[in-house]
Design a protein around this motif. Structure first.
Motif, mmCIF file in Angstrom:
data_model
loop_
_atom_site.group_PDB
_atom_site.id
_atom_site.type_symbol
_atom_site.label_atom_id
_atom_site.label_comp_id
_atom_site.label_asym_id
_atom_site.label_seq_id
_atom_site.Cartn_x
_atom_site.Cartn_y
_atom_site.Cartn_z
ATOM 1 N N THR A 1 -3.145 -13.927 9.726
ATOM 2 C CA THR A 1 -3.405 -13.249 10.992
ATOM 3 C C THR A 1 -4.810 -12.674 10.976
ATOM 4 O O THR A 1 -5.489 -12.680 9.955
ATOM 5 C CB THR A 1 -2.386 -12.112 11.253
ATOM 6 O OG1 THR A 1 -2.655 -11.024 10.353
ATOM 7 C CG2 THR A 1 -0.961 -12.590 11.052
ATOM 8 N N THR A 2 -5.242 -12.174 12.136
ATOM 9 C CA THR A 2 -6.575 -11.559 12.252
ATOM 10 C C THR A 2 -6.492 -10.042 12.325
ATOM 11 O O THR A 2 -7.488 -9.381 12.632
ATOM 12 C CB THR A 2 -7.277 -12.095 13.515
ATOM 13 O OG1 THR A 2 -6.486 -11.760 14.666
ATOM 14 C CG2 THR A 2 -7.460 -13.601 13.438
ATOM 15 N N LEU A 3 -5.318 -9.474 12.049
ATOM 16 C CA LEU A 3 -5.139 -8.034 12.188
ATOM 17 C C LEU A 3 -5.998 -7.236 11.220
ATOM 18 O O LEU A 3 -6.427 -6.120 11.520
ATOM 19 C CB LEU A 3 -3.657 -7.674 11.992
ATOM 20 C CG LEU A 3 -2.680 -8.250 13.024
ATOM 21 C CD1 LEU A 3 -1.250 -7.888 12.653
ATOM 22 C CD2 LEU A 3 -3.007 -7.717 14.422
ATOM 23 N N LEU A 4 -6.253 -7.786 10.037
ATOM 24 C CA LEU A 4 -6.984 -7.050 9.006
ATOM 25 C C LEU A 4 -8.364 -7.634 8.745
ATOM 26 O O LEU A 4 -8.925 -7.435 7.670
ATOM 27 C CB LEU A 4 -6.160 -7.026 7.712
ATOM 28 C CG LEU A 4 -4.776 -6.382 7.812
ATOM 29 C CD1 LEU A 4 -4.049 -6.494 6.476
ATOM 30 C CD2 LEU A 4 -4.885 -4.924 8.224
ATOM 31 N N ASP A 5 -8.923 -8.341 9.723
ATOM 32 C CA ASP A 5 -10.226 -8.963 9.511
ATOM 33 C C ASP A 5 -11.319 -7.940 9.232
ATOM 34 O O ASP A 5 -12.215 -8.167 8.416
ATOM 35 C CB ASP A 5 -10.621 -9.800 10.729
ATOM 36 C CG ASP A 5 -9.881 -11.134 10.753
ATOM 37 O OD1 ASP A 5 -9.163 -11.416 9.772
ATOM 38 O OD2 ASP A 5 -10.008 -11.875 11.739
ATOM 39 N N SER A 6 -11.276 -6.778 9.935
ATOM 40 C CA SER A 6 -12.299 -5.761 9.708
ATOM 41 C C SER A 6 -12.235 -5.228 8.283
ATOM 42 O O SER A 6 -13.265 -4.980 7.647
ATOM 43 C CB SER A 6 -12.126 -4.609 10.705
ATOM 44 O OG SER A 6 -10.835 -4.035 10.582
ATOM 45 N N MET A 7 -11.021 -5.057 7.753
ATOM 46 C CA MET A 7 -10.877 -4.601 6.370
ATOM 47 C C MET A 7 -11.358 -5.664 5.395
ATOM 48 O O MET A 7 -11.959 -5.357 4.366
ATOM 49 C CB MET A 7 -9.419 -4.238 6.088
ATOM 50 C CG MET A 7 -9.186 -3.629 4.717
ATOM 51 S SD MET A 7 -7.468 -3.164 4.449
ATOM 52 C CE MET A 7 -7.296 -1.877 5.687
ATOM 53 N N LYS A 8 -11.107 -6.942 5.718
ATOM 54 C CA LYS A 8 -11.559 -8.020 4.843
ATOM 55 C C LYS A 8 -13.078 -8.022 4.730
ATOM 56 O O LYS A 8 -13.635 -8.253 3.658
ATOM 57 C CB LYS A 8 -11.073 -9.368 5.381
ATOM 58 C CG LYS A 8 -9.567 -9.576 5.309
ATOM 59 C CD LYS A 8 -9.208 -10.919 5.912
ATOM 60 C CE LYS A 8 -7.697 -11.115 5.961
ATOM 61 N NZ LYS A 8 -7.334 -12.402 6.591
ATOM 62 N N GLY B 1 1.522 -12.497 4.302
ATOM 63 C CA GLY B 1 1.399 -13.273 5.530
ATOM 64 C C GLY B 1 0.411 -12.659 6.501
ATOM 65 O O GLY B 1 -0.401 -13.356 7.114
ATOM 66 N N ILE B 2 0.458 -11.322 6.665
ATOM 67 C CA ILE B 2 -0.460 -10.650 7.584
ATOM 68 C C ILE B 2 -1.906 -10.790 7.105
ATOM 69 O O ILE B 2 -2.826 -11.022 7.890
ATOM 70 C CB ILE B 2 -0.077 -9.161 7.714
ATOM 71 C CG1 ILE B 2 1.284 -9.035 8.428
ATOM 72 C CG2 ILE B 2 -1.142 -8.384 8.478
ATOM 73 C CD1 ILE B 2 1.813 -7.612 8.466
ATOM 74 N N TRP B 3 -2.114 -10.658 5.789
ATOM 75 C CA TRP B 3 -3.468 -10.733 5.246
ATOM 76 C C TRP B 3 -4.075 -12.124 5.377
ATOM 77 O O TRP B 3 -5.245 -12.269 5.700
ATOM 78 C CB TRP B 3 -3.431 -10.309 3.776
ATOM 79 C CG TRP B 3 -4.773 -10.312 3.110
ATOM 80 C CD1 TRP B 3 -5.367 -11.330 2.419
ATOM 81 C CD2 TRP B 3 -5.719 -9.231 3.081
ATOM 82 N NE1 TRP B 3 -6.596 -10.949 1.957
ATOM 83 C CE2 TRP B 3 -6.842 -9.680 2.347
ATOM 84 C CE3 TRP B 3 -5.706 -7.939 3.598
ATOM 85 C CZ2 TRP B 3 -7.942 -8.867 2.128
ATOM 86 C CZ3 TRP B 3 -6.804 -7.134 3.367
ATOM 87 C CH2 TRP B 3 -7.913 -7.603 2.649
ATOM 88 N N ASN B 4 -3.270 -13.169 5.123
ATOM 89 C CA ASN B 4 -3.806 -14.526 5.053
ATOM 90 C C ASN B 4 -3.671 -15.334 6.327
ATOM 91 O O ASN B 4 -4.406 -16.306 6.519
ATOM 92 C CB ASN B 4 -3.118 -15.294 3.908
ATOM 93 C CG ASN B 4 -3.515 -14.784 2.540
ATOM 94 O OD1 ASN B 4 -4.595 -15.077 2.052
ATOM 95 N ND2 ASN B 4 -2.632 -14.007 1.928
#
Length: 254
Positions: A102-109, A97-100
């Protein structure tokens, strides 16, 4: 002595002092009361037993050989495994859920997602070299050094950054004698080339401030200087060459 409950089949370890023919026993598992069977004793032992008469009723057995405790332990083990699996599934769902969503991990993506141009040849094919020259200098600390310098030019219609070159020295037959890679964006003066030691020159040519200033977000048509220094180059070096081996597409600015 091992005694078996006739009602539930549980086996118990009955203390010898309580074992006598006709004694009344109570099963600690099913609470069934039964008499000690006469055939539980050998004939000789039954005839020779000299046991004082006591209350024929015994308390619950202290040492049942029943497998009940093992079953309980197995149940607890299965319950713990189920809880662990449930927590793993829950954690996986939360991570998904966090990965798909939210924007919390956008930099890692951005780091993990390949850009549109990942072929090294495509990344450098429109970066040209200009004003390239080679010369030797006598350094007072090192001796003879060979310097190759010039400029890289961004021929792409979009910015590029972290442009890297590779310089080589060749013998008269065209064989590579020595090669060295260097990030563009730094250079030193003639005076520094004459007086600085090897470590000092390398630190100056790897200056991160100069690299970030000159070799990031390089606009189309912009030039970036480079300098490569060979210390005590081979005496049979007759030719030199330079090529651009890497460049990056700047990350999208939000």
């Amino acid at each position: 002595m091992i005694v078996t409950c006739p009602n539930c089949g549980t086996k118990f370890n009955l203390p010898e002092e309580m074992a006598r023919p006709g004694a009344k026993l109570r099963c600690s598992v099913c609470k069934h009361v039964f008499k000690m069977p006469d055939d539980a004793f050998p004939v000789e032992e039954s005839l020779n037993m000299n046991v004082p008469k006591k209350n024929a009723y015994s308390s619950d057995f202290d040492s049942p050989s029943s497998p009940a405790p093992r079953k309980e332990k197995a149940k607890r083990s299965h319950k713990g495994l189920f809880i662990t699996l449930f927590l793993l599934v829950l954690a996986s769902g939360a991570a998904y859920g966090i990965w798909n969503h939210t924007t919390l991990l956008d930099s890692m993506k951005e780091l993990m997602t390949p850009g549109p141009e990942q072929n090294p040849t495509d990344l450098v094919r429109l970066i040209a070299l200009r004003g390239v020259r080679q010369y030797n200098i006598n350094n007072e600390k090192i001796g003879n050094i060979s310097v190759i310098e010039g400029k890289t030019v961004n021929g792409f219609p979009e910015p590029r950054e972290l442009i890297r070159v590779e310089a080589s020295l060749y013998d008269a037959a065209g064989n590579v004698l020595v090669s060295k890679q260097q990030l563009a964006g730094t250079s030193v003066s003639l005076f520094q080339l004459q007086v600085l030691g090897e470590q000092e020159l390398e630190q100056a040519l790897a200056n991160k401030i100069d690299i970030l200033t000159n070799n990031t977000n390089v606009a189309p048509g912009a030039e970036v200087p480079f300098m490569v220094v060979f210390y005590n180059p081979p005496d049979n070096a007759a030719e030199f060459g330079v090529k651009v081996i890497d460049a990056r597409v700047p990350p999208a600015r939000k």
